[in-house]
Design an enzyme around this catalytic site. Structure first.
Site, PDB file in Angstrom:
ATOM      1  N   ASN A 116       0.854  -1.193   0.000  1.00 46.82           N
ATOM      2  CA  ASN A 116       0.000   0.000   0.000  1.00 46.82           C
ATOM      3  C   ASN A 116       0.887   1.239   0.000  1.00 46.82           C
ATOM      4  O   ASN A 116       1.934   1.250   0.642  1.00 46.82           O
ATOM      5  CB  ASN A 116      -0.844  -0.014   1.285  1.00 46.82           C
ATOM      6  CG  ASN A 116      -1.718   1.215   1.435  1.00 46.82           C
ATOM      7  OD1 ASN A 116      -2.408   1.617   0.492  1.00 46.82           O
ATOM      8  ND2 ASN A 116      -1.698   1.819   2.610  1.00 46.82           N
ATOM      9  N   ASP A 168      -2.514   0.478   8.176  1.00 43.97           N
ATOM     10  CA  ASP A 168      -1.282   1.223   7.854  1.00 43.97           C
ATOM     11  C   ASP A 168      -0.126   0.824   8.775  1.00 43.97           C
ATOM     12  O   ASP A 168       0.785   1.633   9.025  1.00 43.97           O
ATOM     13  CB  ASP A 168      -1.518   2.748   7.914  1.00 43.97           C
ATOM     14  CG  ASP A 168      -2.581   3.194   6.925  1.00 43.97           C
ATOM     15  OD1 ASP A 168      -2.675   2.608   5.834  1.00 43.97           O
ATOM     16  OD2 ASP A 168      -3.341   4.124   7.262  1.00 43.97           O
ATOM     17  N   HIS A 205       0.989   5.073   1.272  1.00 43.96           N
ATOM     18  CA  HIS A 205       0.301   5.889   2.282  1.00 43.96           C
ATOM     19  C   HIS A 205       0.993   7.249   2.363  1.00 43.96           C
ATOM     20  O   HIS A 205       2.225   7.317   2.415  1.00 43.96           O
ATOM     21  CB  HIS A 205       0.360   5.178   3.637  1.00 43.96           C
ATOM     22  CG  HIS A 205      -0.344   5.931   4.714  1.00 43.96           C
ATOM     23  ND1 HIS A 205      -1.718   5.955   4.813  1.00 43.96           N
ATOM     24  CD2 HIS A 205       0.140   6.725   5.712  1.00 43.96           C
ATOM     25  CE1 HIS A 205      -2.058   6.717   5.841  1.00 43.96           C
ATOM     26  NE2 HIS A 205      -0.957   7.189   6.399  1.00 43.96           N
ATOM     27  N   SER A 224       5.019   6.607   2.219  1.00 44.05           N
ATOM     28  CA  SER A 224       5.611   5.299   2.509  1.00 44.05           C
ATOM     29  C   SER A 224       4.931   4.225   1.674  1.00 44.05           C
ATOM     30  O   SER A 224       3.725   4.297   1.435  1.00 44.05           O
ATOM     31  CB  SER A 224       5.391   4.919   3.986  1.00 44.05           C
ATOM     32  OG  SER A 224       5.811   5.939   4.862  1.00 44.05           O
TER      33      SER A 224
END
Ligand code: GAR
Length: 232
Positions: free
Chosen positions: A112, A150, A114, A141
């Site tokens: 992911n 997260d 973020h 990130s």
């Protein structure tokens, strides 16, 4: 010949799709080292679906509101993803929290992007929260997805300076082009190099990362490792 499923990426998104586009440009430029097999969205109106269609990429919409509950939605999502047998699943602005079961089923192959320097500012409104905290540094990130929101081990980051008169929208506008460099560089790394998440740490070519790779000093824009990159 290498197995083509080792190179396939499925992108999940909910909105605009500019990070998808950055990945696609890297693929077209020939250095991504992988192939975007499909773009899947949980929202019918996601502009990113249109962008992908225009690029001739398969698109699937698994609209959350068509399913009675999260379990049914995630089952449909897993079926849609599984049909492409991807090596990597890239969450690029996918704004839905996935259940621990779904995350576990896709462990080690879902990442992911973020918009914060994780572990700082998990969740939403990261630009505002950086300003509220009076921080002088912000960034983005790319991390492995784990059941904690997260919270998975961070592979790579990009940093930028916060100016005294910055607004949330100014930060978002300056960060986005950096995200567009970080995500393709990180995906190229993952497609070319053995990278694993073990517990809370990342190992690259069997060496543990002491800290996330930083775009620029540790990771080139086309996904090559530079220097010792914080590897022990
Ligand atoms: C990006 O800024 C991404 O970092 C963020 O959503 C935006 C998507 O933009 N993701 C998150 O906040 C996930 N928690 P895009 O649709 O133009 O790629």
């Amino acid at each position: 010949m290498s197995d083509p499923t080792d190179r396939r990426i499925v992108v999940l998104l909910s909105g605009r799709g500019s990070n998808y586009q950055a990945l696609r440009r890297a693929e077209e430029a020939g250095w991504l080292g992988g192939e975007i097999a499909a773009v899947i969205s949980d929202r019918v109106q996601a502009a990113g679906l249109e962008l992908a269609r225009a690029d001739g990429i398969d698109t699937v919409c698994v609209a959350r509101n068509r399913y009675p509950d999260r379990e049914a939605f995630e089952h449909a999502l897993a079926v849609a993803i599984g049909g492409y047998r991807p090596r990597w699943i890239a969450l690029a602005g996918f704004m839905r929290v996935l259940s621990p079961g779904f995350v576990r089923d896709h462990a080690g192959r879902m990442v992911n992007i973020h918009p914060s320097l994780l572990p700082r500012h998990r969740g939403l409104d990261t630009h505002q929260r950086v300003l509220d905290a009076g921080e002088r540094e912000h960034g983005a990130s790319v991390h492995f997805v784990t059941p904690e929101l997260d919270g998975g081990p961070v592979i790579s980051q990009v940093r930028m300076t916060v100016a005294p008169d910055d607004s949330p929208s100014a930060l978002a506008e300056r960060l986005l082009p950096l995200e567009h460099r970080l995500l393709p560089a990180t995906m190229a790394l993952l497609l070319h190099t053995p990278v694993e998440a073990r517990d809370e740490t990342i190992s690259i070519q069997n060496q543990t990362l002491a800290r996330p790779l930083e775009l620029g000093p540790d990771l080139s824009d086309d996904g090559r490792l530079l220097g010792d990159g914080g590897r022990d």
